[in-house]
Design a protein around this motif. Structure first.
Motif, PDB file in Angstrom:
ATOM      1  N   HIS A  99      -6.245  -6.236   3.125  1.00  0.00           N
ATOM      2  CA  HIS A  99      -5.105  -5.516   3.693  1.00  0.00           C
ATOM      3  C   HIS A  99      -4.424  -6.473   4.669  1.00  0.00           C
ATOM      4  O   HIS A  99      -5.076  -7.009   5.569  1.00  0.00           O
ATOM      5  N   LEU A 100      -3.140  -6.690   4.520  1.00  0.00           N
ATOM      6  CA  LEU A 100      -2.338  -7.415   5.510  1.00  0.00           C
ATOM      7  C   LEU A 100      -1.558  -6.360   6.268  1.00  0.00           C
ATOM      8  O   LEU A 100      -0.699  -5.677   5.693  1.00  0.00           O
ATOM      9  N   VAL A 101      -1.885  -6.195   7.562  1.00  0.00           N
ATOM     10  CA  VAL A 101      -1.335  -5.078   8.332  1.00  0.00           C
ATOM     11  C   VAL A 101      -0.641  -5.582   9.589  1.00  0.00           C
ATOM     12  O   VAL A 101      -1.267  -6.241  10.432  1.00  0.00           O
ATOM     13  N   PRO A 102       0.652  -5.251   9.742  1.00  0.00           N
ATOM     14  CA  PRO A 102       1.336  -5.580  10.997  1.00  0.00           C
ATOM     15  C   PRO A 102       0.722  -4.772  12.137  1.00  0.00           C
ATOM     16  O   PRO A 102       0.516  -3.566  12.003  1.00  0.00           O
ATOM     17  N   MET A 103       0.416  -5.451  13.245  1.00  0.00           N
ATOM     18  CA  MET A 103      -0.236  -4.773  14.376  1.00  0.00           C
ATOM     19  C   MET A 103       0.335  -5.253  15.707  1.00  0.00           C
ATOM     20  O   MET A 103       0.733  -6.403  15.829  1.00  0.00           O
ATOM     21  N   ASN A 104       0.314  -4.332  16.664  1.00  0.00           N
ATOM     22  CA  ASN A 104       0.722  -4.650  18.030  1.00  0.00           C
ATOM     23  C   ASN A 104      -0.389  -4.412  19.036  1.00  0.00           C
ATOM     24  O   ASN A 104      -0.212  -4.690  20.214  1.00  0.00           O
ATOM     25  N   GLY A 105      -1.518  -3.869  18.592  1.00  0.00           N
ATOM     26  CA  GLY A 105      -2.632  -3.605  19.488  1.00  0.00           C
ATOM     27  C   GLY A 105      -3.818  -3.061  18.722  1.00  0.00           C
ATOM     28  O   GLY A 105      -3.736  -2.818  17.513  1.00  0.00           O
ATOM     29  N   MET A 106      -4.906  -2.855  19.424  1.00  0.00           N
ATOM     30  CA  MET A 106      -6.151  -2.408  18.807  1.00  0.00           C
ATOM     31  C   MET A 106      -6.025  -1.053  18.115  1.00  0.00           C
ATOM     32  O   MET A 106      -6.685  -0.802  17.111  1.00  0.00           O
ATOM     33  N   ALA A 107      -5.195  -0.177  18.627  1.00  0.00           N
ATOM     34  CA  ALA A 107      -5.035   1.149  18.007  1.00  0.00           C
ATOM     35  C   ALA A 107      -4.520   1.032  16.580  1.00  0.00           C
ATOM     36  O   ALA A 107      -4.800   1.893  15.739  1.00  0.00           O
ATOM     37  N   ASP A 108      -3.796  -0.036  16.284  1.00  0.00           N
ATOM     38  CA  ASP A 108      -3.255  -0.234  14.942  1.00  0.00           C
ATOM     39  C   ASP A 108      -4.327  -0.633  13.932  1.00  0.00           C
ATOM     40  O   ASP A 108      -4.088  -0.600  12.723  1.00  0.00           O
ATOM     41  N   ALA A 109      -5.509  -1.022  14.410  1.00  0.00           N
ATOM     42  CA  ALA A 109      -6.587  -1.446  13.517  1.00  0.00           C
ATOM     43  C   ALA A 109      -7.228  -0.268  12.785  1.00  0.00           C
ATOM     44  O   ALA A 109      -7.869  -0.455  11.760  1.00  0.00           O
ATOM     45  N   ASP A 110      -7.041   0.940  13.286  1.00  0.00           N
ATOM     46  CA  ASP A 110      -7.604   2.123  12.624  1.00  0.00           C
ATOM     47  C   ASP A 110      -6.664   2.552  11.508  1.00  0.00           C
ATOM     48  O   ASP A 110      -5.950   3.547  11.620  1.00  0.00           O
ATOM     49  N   ILE A 111      -6.675   1.775  10.418  1.00  0.00           N
ATOM     50  CA  ILE A 111      -5.692   2.028   9.367  1.00  0.00           C
ATOM     51  C   ILE A 111      -5.925   3.354   8.655  1.00  0.00           C
ATOM     52  O   ILE A 111      -4.980   3.941   8.143  1.00  0.00           O
ATOM     53  N   LEU A 112      -7.148   3.839   8.619  1.00  0.00           N
ATOM     54  CA  LEU A 112      -7.394   5.118   7.961  1.00  0.00           C
ATOM     55  C   LEU A 112      -6.739   6.256   8.732  1.00  0.00           C
ATOM     56  O   LEU A 112      -6.179   7.175   8.142  1.00  0.00           O
ATOM     57  N   LYS A 113      -6.780   6.197  10.046  1.00  0.00           N
ATOM     58  CA  LYS A 113      -6.159   7.230  10.882  1.00  0.00           C
ATOM     59  C   LYS A 113      -4.629   7.149  10.794  1.00  0.00           C
ATOM     60  O   LYS A 113      -3.944   8.164  10.823  1.00  0.00           O
ATOM     61  N   ASN A 114      -4.113   5.939  10.666  1.00  0.00           N
ATOM     62  CA  ASN A 114      -2.671   5.734  10.710  1.00  0.00           C
ATOM     63  C   ASN A 114      -1.980   5.848   9.351  1.00  0.00           C
ATOM     64  O   ASN A 114      -0.759   5.840   9.288  1.00  0.00           O
ATOM     65  N   LYS A 115      -2.738   5.959   8.263  1.00  0.00           N
ATOM     66  CA  LYS A 115      -2.139   5.996   6.925  1.00  0.00           C
ATOM     67  C   LYS A 115      -1.348   7.279   6.696  1.00  0.00           C
ATOM     68  O   LYS A 115      -1.761   8.349   7.106  1.00  0.00           O
ATOM     69  N   LYS A 116      -0.226   7.112   6.001  1.00  0.00           N
ATOM     70  CA  LYS A 116       0.547   8.271   5.555  1.00  0.00           C
ATOM     71  C   LYS A 116       1.204   7.903   4.235  1.00  0.00           C
ATOM     72  O   LYS A 116       1.470   6.724   3.962  1.00  0.00           O
ATOM     73  N   ASP A 131       0.875  -1.169   0.000  1.00  0.00           N
ATOM     74  CA  ASP A 131       0.000   0.000   0.000  1.00  0.00           C
ATOM     75  C   ASP A 131       0.915   1.222   0.000  1.00  0.00           C
ATOM     76  O   ASP A 131       1.834   1.310   0.824  1.00  0.00           O
ATOM     77  N   ILE A 132       0.713   2.151  -0.934  1.00  0.00           N
ATOM     78  CA  ILE A 132       1.592   3.335  -0.973  1.00  0.00           C
ATOM     79  C   ILE A 132       1.198   4.372   0.081  1.00  0.00           C
ATOM     80  O   ILE A 132       1.880   5.382   0.232  1.00  0.00           O
ATOM     81  N   TYR A 133       0.116   4.101   0.800  1.00  0.00           N
ATOM     82  CA  TYR A 133      -0.273   4.892   1.966  1.00  0.00           C
ATOM     83  C   TYR A 133      -0.345   3.934   3.154  1.00  0.00           C
ATOM     84  O   TYR A 133      -1.420   3.689   3.706  1.00  0.00           O
ATOM     85  N   PRO A 134       0.802   3.388   3.556  1.00  0.00           N
ATOM     86  CA  PRO A 134       0.775   2.350   4.593  1.00  0.00           C
ATOM     87  C   PRO A 134       0.387   2.907   5.964  1.00  0.00           C
ATOM     88  O   PRO A 134       0.747   4.028   6.319  1.00  0.00           O
TER      89      PRO A 134
END
Length: 129
Positions: A94-111, A28-31
């Motif tokens: 989407h395959l997303v590395p995560m360490n906790g629930m906060a990481d599930a909000d991929i729209l907020k975390n995208k850059k 994803d170019i906006y990981p």
């Protein structure tokens, strides 16, 4: 033709992770996290559960080795699957590395990813495939 079909056809460049006759995986170019990868079927279907049975039964096995490689390249608690599908009308995981629930909000975390960093991410994942 969807954006993802253009990527699969090579009309739009991508940071390819893996490919077989049914699926194409690329960064994803906006990981939302380093290693965030998209896995798309090579047929255009808007909703994941509208895919033919052969695609559905092969989807997770294809994703499994990629998820393991992502976890090796970018240590995390787990690599999770998200199937949102609203941003591009082409079924995808989407395959997303995560360490906790906060990481599930991929729209907020995208850059927007830096091209050199994305290239290094791809190389790090591919070496574990």
């Amino acid at each position: 033709m969807t954006l993802f079909s253009k990527i699969i056809a090579g009309e739009i460049p991508s940071f390819k992770i893996a490919e077989n006759d049914l699926f194409y995986a690329f960064l994803d170019i906006y990981p939302s996290a380093p290693g965030h990868t998209l896995v798309v079927p090579k047929i255009e279907t808007d909703r994941i559960f509208d895919l033919p049975e052969d695609y559905l039964s092969a989807y997770l096995p294809f994703c499994k080795s990629i998820a393991a490689a992502i976890k090796m390249a970018f240590p995390c608690d787990r690599v999770n699957i998200l199937t949102l599908g609203f941003e591009v009308p082409h079924a995808h995981i989407h395959l997303v590395p995560m360490n906790g629930m906060a990481d599930a909000d991929i729209l907020k975390n995208k850059k927007q990813g830096d091209m050199a960093e994305l290239s290094a991410m791809r190389d790090a994942i591919v070496k574990f495939l």
